[in-house]
Design an enzyme around this catalytic site. Structure first.
Site, PDB file in Angstrom:
ATOM      1  N   ASN A  83       0.836  -1.201   0.000  1.00  0.00           N
ATOM      2  CA  ASN A  83       0.000   0.000   0.000  1.00  0.00           C
ATOM      3  C   ASN A  83       0.871   1.251   0.000  1.00  0.00           C
ATOM      4  O   ASN A  83       1.113   1.857   1.048  1.00  0.00           O
ATOM      5  CB  ASN A  83      -0.915   0.019   1.231  1.00  0.00           C
ATOM      6  CG  ASN A  83      -1.782  -1.208   1.328  1.00  0.00           C
ATOM      7  OD1 ASN A  83      -2.313  -1.674   0.327  1.00  0.00           O
ATOM      8  ND2 ASN A  83      -1.928  -1.738   2.533  1.00  0.00           N
ATOM      9  N   HIS A  84       1.376   1.675  -1.166  1.00  0.00           N
ATOM     10  CA  HIS A  84       2.174   2.894  -1.220  1.00  0.00           C
ATOM     11  C   HIS A  84       1.374   4.043  -0.620  1.00  0.00           C
ATOM     12  O   HIS A  84       0.179   4.179  -0.865  1.00  0.00           O
ATOM     13  CB  HIS A  84       2.550   3.232  -2.668  1.00  0.00           C
ATOM     14  CG  HIS A  84       3.545   2.289  -3.251  1.00  0.00           C
ATOM     15  ND1 HIS A  84       4.464   2.665  -4.213  1.00  0.00           N
ATOM     16  CD2 HIS A  84       3.804   0.967  -3.006  1.00  0.00           C
ATOM     17  CE1 HIS A  84       5.216   1.627  -4.542  1.00  0.00           C
ATOM     18  NE2 HIS A  84       4.827   0.592  -3.822  1.00  0.00           N
ATOM     19  N   THR A  85       2.024   4.843   0.204  1.00  0.00           N
ATOM     20  CA  THR A  85       1.313   5.857   0.969  1.00  0.00           C
ATOM     21  C   THR A  85       0.569   6.849   0.077  1.00  0.00           C
ATOM     22  O   THR A  85       1.063   7.268  -0.975  1.00  0.00           O
ATOM     23  CB  THR A  85       2.272   6.616   1.900  1.00  0.00           C
ATOM     24  OG1 THR A  85       1.523   7.556   2.685  1.00  0.00           O
ATOM     25  CG2 THR A  85       3.350   7.366   1.117  1.00  0.00           C
TER      26      THR A  85
END
Length: 214
Positions: A83-85
């Site tokens: 989950n890339h920020t």
């Protein structure tokens, strides 16, 4: 309880394993009799091939799977590092390339590269279909069924069938009263001999007989 040395539940083939006995990551907990079947890869490599983006040393996230679950070939559990920020102006994971950018090297700083949605929890007697994907932060209730190639982004209630992308409820397996009775019974917590004696009632759907079981 199955002995620790027993990996294969069937002498006729080695595509199915007792999952508890092939997992050694302390951040993964699997209940008794849960099975994983893989006809494409060695099922003993479940931890490497099917539990992905899992860095508990940074995220402290866990995979918990209950008893008597059936997990089909290619089912995957995607954890928080996938989950890339979204809180940054860029989704590029700068913190994990700390050497390149002169950023802090501690685990908490590296973990800022992604958003942490929490653990994955799978209840008891759950069936997860072929190549289904379960995302971080999801809880799947007892007795639920996840359809083939579904992508589970939200919690699944007990004894509910879900499917699709993203996965949505299709129907409940039983009415609410029966579900409540099954949740109270928790037959999967019985000892092996009691389960063995009552297999005819379990297989035929005779819940009243199970409630009378000794």
């Amino acid at each position: 309880m199955i002995p620790n040395w027993k990996i294969y539940p069937r002498s006729q083939g080695h595509s199915t394993v007792y999952l508890r006995n092939v997992v050694n990551d302390p951040a993964i907990t699997v209940g008794d009799y849960t099975i994983y079947d893989d006809f494409a890869n060695d099922p003993r490599d479940f931890q490497r091939n099917n539990v992905l983006y899992h860095y508990p040393e940074c995220n402290h996230d866990r995979l918990t799977i209950g008893k008597f679950c059936s997990i089909a070939c290619g089912a995957r559990f995607l954890f928080n590092a996938a989950n890339h920020t979204l809180g940054s102006l860029s989704t590029y994971p700068f913190p994990i390339f700390f050497e390149e950018w002169g950023l802090p090297t501690d685990a908490d700083s590296i973990a800022k590269a992604w958003d942490n949605h929490g653990d994955i929890v799978v209840g008891n007697d759950v069936w997860i279909g072929y190549e289904a994907v379960v995302l971080a932060g999801v809880t799947i209730g007892d007795g639920a069924i996840v359809g083939s190639r579904a992508v589970v982004t939200k919690d699944v209630p007990p004894y509910t069938i879900v499917g699709g992308i993203p996965a949505k409820p299709i129907r409940k397996r039983f009415d609410d009263a029966v579900i409540e009775r099954l949740e109270a019974l928790r037959w999967w917590d019985w000892d092996e001999e009691k389960i063995r004696r009552n297999l005819p009632a379990i297989q035929s759907g005779d819940i009243a007989a199970l409630e009378r079981a000794e």
